[in-house]
Design a protein around this motif. Structure first.
Motif, PDB file in Angstrom:
ATOM      1  N   THR A   1       0.802  -1.234   0.000  1.00  0.00           N
ATOM      2  CA  THR A   1       0.000   0.000   0.000  1.00  0.00           C
ATOM      3  C   THR A   1       0.831   1.279   0.000  1.00  0.00           C
ATOM      4  N   MET A   2       2.170   1.164   0.071  1.00  0.00           N
ATOM      5  CA  MET A   2       3.026   2.344   0.049  1.00  0.00           C
ATOM      6  C   MET A   2       4.068   2.210  -1.060  1.00  0.00           C
ATOM      7  N   PRO A   3       4.495   3.342  -1.678  1.00  0.00           N
ATOM      8  CA  PRO A   3       5.286   3.289  -2.918  1.00  0.00           C
ATOM      9  C   PRO A   3       6.792   3.446  -2.730  1.00  0.00           C
ATOM     10  N   PHE A   4       7.354   2.927  -1.665  1.00  0.00           N
ATOM     11  CA  PHE A   4       8.766   3.158  -1.397  1.00  0.00           C
ATOM     12  C   PHE A   4       9.691   2.230  -2.181  1.00  0.00           C
ATOM     13  N   ASP A   5       9.145   1.153  -2.730  1.00  0.00           N
ATOM     14  CA  ASP A   5       9.909   0.249  -3.598  1.00  0.00           C
ATOM     15  C   ASP A   5       8.896  -0.481  -4.474  1.00  0.00           C
ATOM     16  N   LEU A   6       8.476   0.207  -5.554  1.00  0.00           N
ATOM     17  CA  LEU A   6       7.389  -0.339  -6.371  1.00  0.00           C
ATOM     18  C   LEU A   6       7.774  -1.637  -7.060  1.00  0.00           C
ATOM     19  N   GLU A   7       9.058  -1.811  -7.349  1.00  0.00           N
ATOM     20  CA  GLU A   7       9.489  -3.081  -7.937  1.00  0.00           C
ATOM     21  C   GLU A   7       9.227  -4.227  -6.966  1.00  0.00           C
ATOM     22  N   TRP A   8       9.530  -4.006  -5.693  1.00  0.00           N
ATOM     23  CA  TRP A   8       9.284  -5.051  -4.693  1.00  0.00           C
ATOM     24  C   TRP A   8       7.782  -5.270  -4.491  1.00  0.00           C
TER      25      TRP A   8
ATOM     26  N   TRP B   1       1.326   5.759  -8.018  1.00  0.00           N
ATOM     27  CA  TRP B   1       1.176   4.385  -7.538  1.00  0.00           C
ATOM     28  C   TRP B   1      -0.225   3.869  -7.821  1.00  0.00           C
ATOM     29  N   SER B   2      -0.330   2.733  -8.506  1.00  0.00           N
ATOM     30  CA  SER B   2      -1.654   2.170  -8.804  1.00  0.00           C
ATOM     31  C   SER B   2      -1.572   0.654  -8.894  1.00  0.00           C
ATOM     32  N   GLU B   3      -1.004   0.038  -7.877  1.00  0.00           N
ATOM     33  CA  GLU B   3      -0.859  -1.412  -7.882  1.00  0.00           C
ATOM     34  C   GLU B   3      -2.218  -2.094  -7.697  1.00  0.00           C
ATOM     35  N   PRO B   4      -2.424  -3.229  -8.349  1.00  0.00           N
ATOM     36  CA  PRO B   4      -3.677  -3.963  -8.145  1.00  0.00           C
ATOM     37  C   PRO B   4      -3.728  -4.574  -6.749  1.00  0.00           C
ATOM     38  N   VAL B   5      -4.912  -4.899  -6.315  1.00  0.00           N
ATOM     39  CA  VAL B   5      -5.083  -5.546  -5.009  1.00  0.00           C
ATOM     40  C   VAL B   5      -4.521  -6.958  -5.092  1.00  0.00           C
ATOM     41  N   PRO B   6      -3.597  -7.325  -4.235  1.00  0.00           N
ATOM     42  CA  PRO B   6      -2.995  -8.662  -4.313  1.00  0.00           C
ATOM     43  C   PRO B   6      -3.944  -9.739  -3.803  1.00  0.00           C
ATOM     44  N   ALA B   7      -3.576 -10.990  -4.101  1.00  0.00           N
ATOM     45  CA  ALA B   7      -4.348 -12.140  -3.617  1.00  0.00           C
ATOM     46  C   ALA B   7      -3.995 -12.376  -2.152  1.00  0.00           C
ATOM     47  N   ALA B   8      -4.644 -11.630  -1.274  1.00  0.00           N
ATOM     48  CA  ALA B   8      -4.290 -11.680   0.142  1.00  0.00           C
ATOM     49  C   ALA B   8      -5.509 -11.394   1.002  1.00  0.00           C
TER      50      ALA B   8
END
Length: 351
Positions: free
Chosen positions: A65-72, A107-114
């Protein structure tokens, strides 16, 4: 269960999330789980952990939920799908998508399977708004503190169940008759009959200089049983004497110093309690008034215990500071939170 805790940085880095991750690791380990911590610099080690066959859980703190390392973030999002045999928990402390400070990151990552856990109702609503998830998809497990660590308590005291009671009366005293410990037992029993979940903790063991000490302890145990107090009344020095650190811990955890002596030459615990900002209820002896003046609640050590307990009940129910500490213990003690909320989530059947 094998449990991995992930965050951008880990203790000894100082921060609220880092502190919680470290405390969660200690509590889960104490509950019997095999816990490993990983930061973003530990990716290879985490991949090796993932390759082990045993089932487990991954608690991801803020990385989804935070963009400090978007690759990770993207990497973990993929891993949550490809390693679905594991229970992934998205632990939401902060939500960049609703914070204008992070708008430039895009930042617009999809919701993970969690599974999704927020640390408060306010943050839950933030994440619902950002993710578009249905209302029942995000639960709240509040942050907590390791009370023993915050107060610097020795484990011998911190692990005692007596501290979970609503009102804890501390009595630093050797087991000799003039300390009037039977009065403390009777007052505690009366408090409990009045509906107050009270407990009584006495520090001392039988006085080695008093031949009557062992007999007195036997009488006190019998009275404890007769009053039905069980574990709500403990003699802390029975197994081994308390050291100075443990006595200080007693003052930290108690709600009241209860000191019903029928005779004292001074009463040093009254000063120690005052130094710890612990309210004092003590017998109305001239020396006690000499030591504390009016800074105590006084009672007749020969009074009816029900009369003294009625005064304590009235005082306690009008004491907001004391109740605030009990809210902390009831709602935000981390061991209790992990036992009642996190562990059931980890151990629930995983589809």
């Amino acid at each position: 269960m094998r449990v991995a805790l992930l965050h951008y940085t880990l203790p000894p880095v100082i921060g609220g999330v880092e502190r919680l991750v470290g405390d969660q690791a200690r509590v889960l380990t104490a509950l019997g789980h095999e816990v490993v911590l990983f930061s973003r610099s530990d990716r290879a080690s985490f991949q090796a952990w993932l390759s082990e066959p045993a089932a487990g859980a991954v608690l991801v703190h803020n990385v989804f939920t935070m963009p400090f390392d978007l690759e990770w973030t993207r990497e973990l999002t993929r891993l949550a799908v490809t390693h679905s045999r594991l229970r992934w928990i998205n632990w939401v402390h902060d939500v960049a998508a609703v914070n204008p400070q992070y708008a430039a990151f895009g930042w617009s990552e999809p919701v993970p399977a969690a599974l999704h856990v927020a640390v408060s109702e306010a943050r839950r609503r933030d994440y619902l708004r950002a993710s578009g998830l249905p209302d029942d998809a995000v639960r709240v497990i509040p942050n907590g503190i390791d009370l023993a660590a915050v107060l610097g308590l020795p484990r011998r005291l911190a692990d005692l169940p007596v501290w979970r009671h609503e009102l804890v009366l501390a009595h630093p005293a050797r087991l000799i008759r003039r300390k009037n410990i039977e009065f403390g037992l009777r007052v505690t029993a009366s408090l409990r009959r009045a509906g107050l979940d009270a407990a009584y903790a006495v520090t001392g063991a039988p006085d080695p200089h008093q031949a009557d000490g062992v007999r007195y302890l036997a009488e006190l145990r019998a009275l404890r049983d007769a009053e039905g107090l069980g574990q709500a009344a403990v003699f802390l020095g029975e197994e081994a004497p308390l050291n100075e650190t443990e006595v200080r811990g007693l003052y930290q955890l108690a709600d009241v110093l209860f000191f019903p002596s029928t005779g004292e030459g001074f009463g040093l615990p009254l000063l120690e309690a005052a130094a710890h900002r612990l309210p004092v209820w003590c017998s109305d002896l001239p020396v006690h008034r000499e030591v504390l003046g009016s800074a105590a609640q006084f009672f007749d050590p020969a009074a009816d215990p029900a009369e003294v307990s009625a005064r304590i009940v009235q005082w306690w129910r009008a004491e907001p500071d004391g109740r605030a500490r009990k809210v902390l213990l009831r709602d935000h003690e981390l061991a209790k939170i992990c036992l009642e909320h996190l562990e059931p989530l980890l151990l629930a059947p995983h589809s």
